[in-house]
Design a protein around this motif. Structure first.
Motif, PDB file in Angstrom:
ATOM      1  N   UNK A 362       0.801  -1.225   0.000  1.00  0.00           N
ATOM      2  CA  UNK A 362       0.000   0.000   0.000  1.00  0.00           C
ATOM      3  C   UNK A 362       0.838   1.281   0.000  1.00  0.00           C
ATOM      4  N   UNK A 363       2.117   1.179   0.362  1.00  0.00           N
ATOM      5  CA  UNK A 363       2.925   2.375   0.562  1.00  0.00           C
ATOM      6  C   UNK A 363       2.965   3.253  -0.688  1.00  0.00           C
ATOM      7  N   UNK A 364       2.544   4.493  -0.528  1.00  0.00           N
ATOM      8  CA  UNK A 364       2.630   5.477  -1.599  1.00  0.00           C
ATOM      9  C   UNK A 364       1.557   5.400  -2.650  1.00  0.00           C
ATOM     10  N   UNK A 365       0.705   4.355  -2.612  1.00  0.00           N
ATOM     11  CA  UNK A 365      -0.276   4.199  -3.684  1.00  0.00           C
ATOM     12  C   UNK A 365      -1.371   5.255  -3.642  1.00  0.00           C
ATOM     13  N   UNK A 366      -1.662   5.803  -2.451  1.00  0.00           N
ATOM     14  CA  UNK A 366      -2.705   6.826  -2.392  1.00  0.00           C
ATOM     15  C   UNK A 366      -2.264   8.110  -3.083  1.00  0.00           C
ATOM     16  N   UNK A 367      -0.953   8.253  -3.348  1.00  0.00           N
ATOM     17  CA  UNK A 367      -0.444   9.440  -4.049  1.00  0.00           C
ATOM     18  C   UNK A 367       0.049   9.104  -5.458  1.00  0.00           C
ATOM     19  N   UNK A 368       0.015   7.827  -5.833  1.00  0.00           N
ATOM     20  CA  UNK A 368       0.543   7.403  -7.131  1.00  0.00           C
ATOM     21  C   UNK A 368      -0.440   7.734  -8.254  1.00  0.00           C
ATOM     22  N   UNK A 369       0.093   7.877  -9.468  1.00  0.00           N
ATOM     23  CA  UNK A 369      -0.787   8.081 -10.611  1.00  0.00           C
ATOM     24  C   UNK A 369      -1.598   6.814 -10.848  1.00  0.00           C
ATOM     25  N   UNK A 370      -2.732   6.952 -11.519  1.00  0.00           N
ATOM     26  CA  UNK A 370      -3.684   5.849 -11.663  1.00  0.00           C
ATOM     27  C   UNK A 370      -3.057   4.624 -12.310  1.00  0.00           C
ATOM     28  N   UNK A 371      -2.233   4.813 -13.320  1.00  0.00           N
ATOM     29  CA  UNK A 371      -1.641   3.674 -14.028  1.00  0.00           C
ATOM     30  C   UNK A 371      -0.808   2.822 -13.089  1.00  0.00           C
ATOM     31  N   UNK A 372       0.007   3.451 -12.273  1.00  0.00           N
ATOM     32  CA  UNK A 372       0.865   2.720 -11.339  1.00  0.00           C
ATOM     33  C   UNK A 372       0.026   2.057 -10.264  1.00  0.00           C
ATOM     34  N   UNK A 373      -0.940   2.789  -9.740  1.00  0.00           N
ATOM     35  CA  UNK A 373      -1.792   2.224  -8.689  1.00  0.00           C
ATOM     36  C   UNK A 373      -2.562   1.010  -9.213  1.00  0.00           C
ATOM     37  N   UNK A 374      -3.132   1.133 -10.410  1.00  0.00           N
ATOM     38  CA  UNK A 374      -3.913   0.028 -10.976  1.00  0.00           C
ATOM     39  C   UNK A 374      -3.052  -1.214 -11.173  1.00  0.00           C
ATOM     40  N   UNK A 375      -1.825  -1.021 -11.681  1.00  0.00           N
ATOM     41  CA  UNK A 375      -0.963  -2.187 -11.928  1.00  0.00           C
ATOM     42  C   UNK A 375      -0.546  -2.842 -10.624  1.00  0.00           C
ATOM     43  N   UNK A 376      -0.278  -2.058  -9.592  1.00  0.00           N
ATOM     44  CA  UNK A 376       0.083  -2.643  -8.302  1.00  0.00           C
ATOM     45  C   UNK A 376      -1.093  -3.388  -7.682  1.00  0.00           C
ATOM     46  N   UNK A 377      -2.293  -2.848  -7.818  1.00  0.00           N
ATOM     47  CA  UNK A 377      -3.483  -3.551  -7.318  1.00  0.00           C
ATOM     48  C   UNK A 377      -3.667  -4.862  -8.076  1.00  0.00           C
TER      49      UNK A 377
END
Length: 404
Positions: A362-377
Motif C-alpha cells: 500500500x505504501x505510496x499508492x494513495x499518491x501514485x498516478x492511476x496507471x501505477x496504482x492500478x498495476x500494483x493492485x
C-alpha cells in the motif's frame, strides 16, 4: 554443439546439436558467478520451486475451485504433471531436461485466483491501463515481484528460461515488431527493451516441449476431474474420437472393470498416445529441418515439437468437447460468475482504498498516478490464492458470493 561439465561435478552432456547448452547460456539480466555443482538451468528450476509464487499455486484453481475437493487438480499439481511430461519429451528428443522442466514449472505463475475467470475479470478492470495477461504477469513475477535475493529483484532466471516462459506458445511479433495476436503487453515489451528475448523468433525445443506438455496434461486430466465431479461420463466420451477409441479398447480388454478404474486406464493410455505421437512427429520434423544449433530452431519459421495432423485434429475435437461440456457447464459457469464478482469487487475496493492493502503493497499508492496504482493492485490480486481472495472479500464486504 555440445557441452561438457567434466571436472566440475556435472557429468552431463546434451546429446543433440539443437539442444540448449547450459555451458553456452546467454546469461542472466544480473550477472552472477556460476554454481560449481549445478547448471544454470538446474539453478533456474530450483529457484522456481523455492519461490513464493510456486507455493501459491497449491490453492489456485485449475478448473474446479480448490476447496470443492481434495482430489481435483490445482495449478500446482497441474504444473508438476506438465513438468513430468515435458521431461519425458525432452529426454526423447535429446534436449535439456532441466530447462524443459523449469519452463513447465514456471508457465502458470501469472495465473490469478479462480483460473481464467479471475484473469478475464482483471483484464476487464485493467482495460484503461493496458489490460491483464497471465503470461506477462508471469514475467513480472520472475523479474520484479518475487523478492528473495539481496542483490536483485525477481529470480534472475537465465535468458533461455525467460525466453521459454514468454514464447512457449510461439513468437509474439513479426519481423517488424507487430503483434501476431494483438498488441504485445507493455511488461514484455519493456523487459525485452532491456534484455532482448527475440519476440519474432520461435523458442527452443525445450520450451516447445513444455508448451505441448501443457496441452497433453490438461486435455487428459481435465477429463479425469470432470468424471470425478460427475459433469462428464464415460458414455459421453464415446463420441469423441481420441478418448472414445481408447475407451473402446479398454472395455474390450477389461469388460468387468469398474468405471473408476476404467477412467484411470483411459487417462494413462491417452497420455501415452499423445506423448508418443509428439515424439514421433517431432523427430520427423527435426530430421526434415536438420538443425545444427538452437539458432536453427529459433529461425525455423515453424514449430518443430508438434502433434501429427491426425492427432492435432483429435486434440482440437477434444478441446471443443471440453469447452462445451465441462468448462461451460452450468455448474462451473455459476461458480465462475460469483468468482468474477469477487475479483471485480476487490479491484474496485483496493483501487479506491489502497490503504486497505497489506504493508509492503500500500505504501505510496494513495499518491501514485492511476496507471501505477492500478498495476500494483492487479499484481496484488493476481498473486492471491482462491482462499485468500475469498477471505479478503469477506473482510471488506458484507456479503461474499458462495463458491461452494
Amino acid at each position: 554443439m555440445s557441452a561438457s561439465f567434466e571436472g566440475i561435478g556435472f557429468g552431463y552432456r546434451p546429446r543433440a546439436a539443437y539442444a540448449c547448452d547450459p555451458a553456452m547460456t546467454r546469461g542472466r539480466f544480473y550477472p552472477e558467478p556460476e554454481s560449481p555443482t549445478r547448471t544454470p538451468f538446474q539453478r533456474d528450476r530450483d529457484r522456481i520451486i523455492h519461490s513464493t509464487a510456486f507455493r501459491r499455486l497449491k490453492h489456485k484453481t485449475q478448473v474446479f475451485i480448490a476447496h470443492e475437493g481434495d482430489h481435483y487438480r490445482t495449478r500446482l499439481t497441474h504444473s508438476i504433471e506438465v513438468a513430468q511430461i515435458a521431461r519425458a519429451l525432452a529426454r526423447a528428443l535429446c534436449v535439456d531436461e532441466d530447462l524443459a522442466e523449469a519452463i513447465a514449472l514456471v508457465h502458470d505463475f501469472g495465473h490469478t485466483p479462480f483460473g481464467h475467470t479471475g484473469e478475464d475479470a482483471l483484464d476487464a478492470m485493467m482495460k484503461p491501463w493496458g489490460g491483464f495477461d497471465h503470461n506477462a504477469q508471469s514475467l513480472r513475477i520472475v523479474t520484479r515481484i518475487e523478492r528473495r535475493y539481496a542483490e536483485f529483484e525477481g529470480l534472475n532466471l537465465s535468458w533461455e528460461t525467460l525466453e521459454g516462459l514468454v514464447k512457449h506458445n510461439g513468437p509474439l511479433t513479426d519481423g517488424e515488431g507487430r503483434g501476431l495476436k494483438g498488441p504485445v503487453p507493455d511488461t514484455i515489451l519493456h523487459f525485452c527493451g532491456l534484455f532482448d528475448l527475440e519476440l519474432d523468433r520461435y523458442a527452443s525445443v525445450e520450451a516447445q516441449a513444455a508448451a505441448i506438455a501443457d496441452d497433453i496434461a490438461y486435455n487428459t486430466h481435465d477429463i479425469d476431474d470432470g468424471l470425478r465431479a460427475g459433469l462428464l461420463s464415460l458414455d459421453m466420451l464415446e463420441a469423441v474420437s481420441l478418448p472414445g477409441g481408447i475407451l473402446t479398447a479398454v472395455r474390450e480388454r477389461y469388460p468387468a472393470l469398474d468405471a473408476v478404474r476404467t477412467g484411470h486406464e483411459l487417462m494413462r493410455r491417452q497420455i501415452t498416445a499423445m506423448v508418443e505421437d509428439v515424439i514421433a512427429t517431432s523427430r520427423a520434423n527435426l530430421d526434415e529441418l536438420q538443425p545444427y544449433s538452437p539458432a536453427d530452431i529459433h529461425s525455423a519459421g515453424r514449430p518443430v515439437v508438434t502433434f501429427s495432423p491426425a492427432m492435432a485434429a483429435w486434440e482440437k475435437e477434444l478441446k471443443t468437447f471440453l469447452y462445451a461440456n465441462l468448462y461451460r457447464h452450468p455448474t462451473v459457469m455459476a461458480v465462475r460468475e460469483n468468482a468474477d464478482r469477487i475479483v471485480r469487487d476487490l479491484f474496485g475496493h483496493y483501487f479506491a482504498n489502497p490503504r486497505d492493502m497489506p504493508e509492503g503493497w500500500r505504501e505510496g499508492l494513495d499518491r501514485a498516478e492511476e496507471r501505477i496504482k492500478a498495476r500494483d493492485v492487479a499484481d496484488f490480486i493476481a498473486g492471491m490464492t482462491d482462499t485468500y481472495a475469498i477471505k479478503e472479500h469477506r473482510r471488506l464486504f458484507d456479503r461474499t458470493p458462495d463458491l461452494g
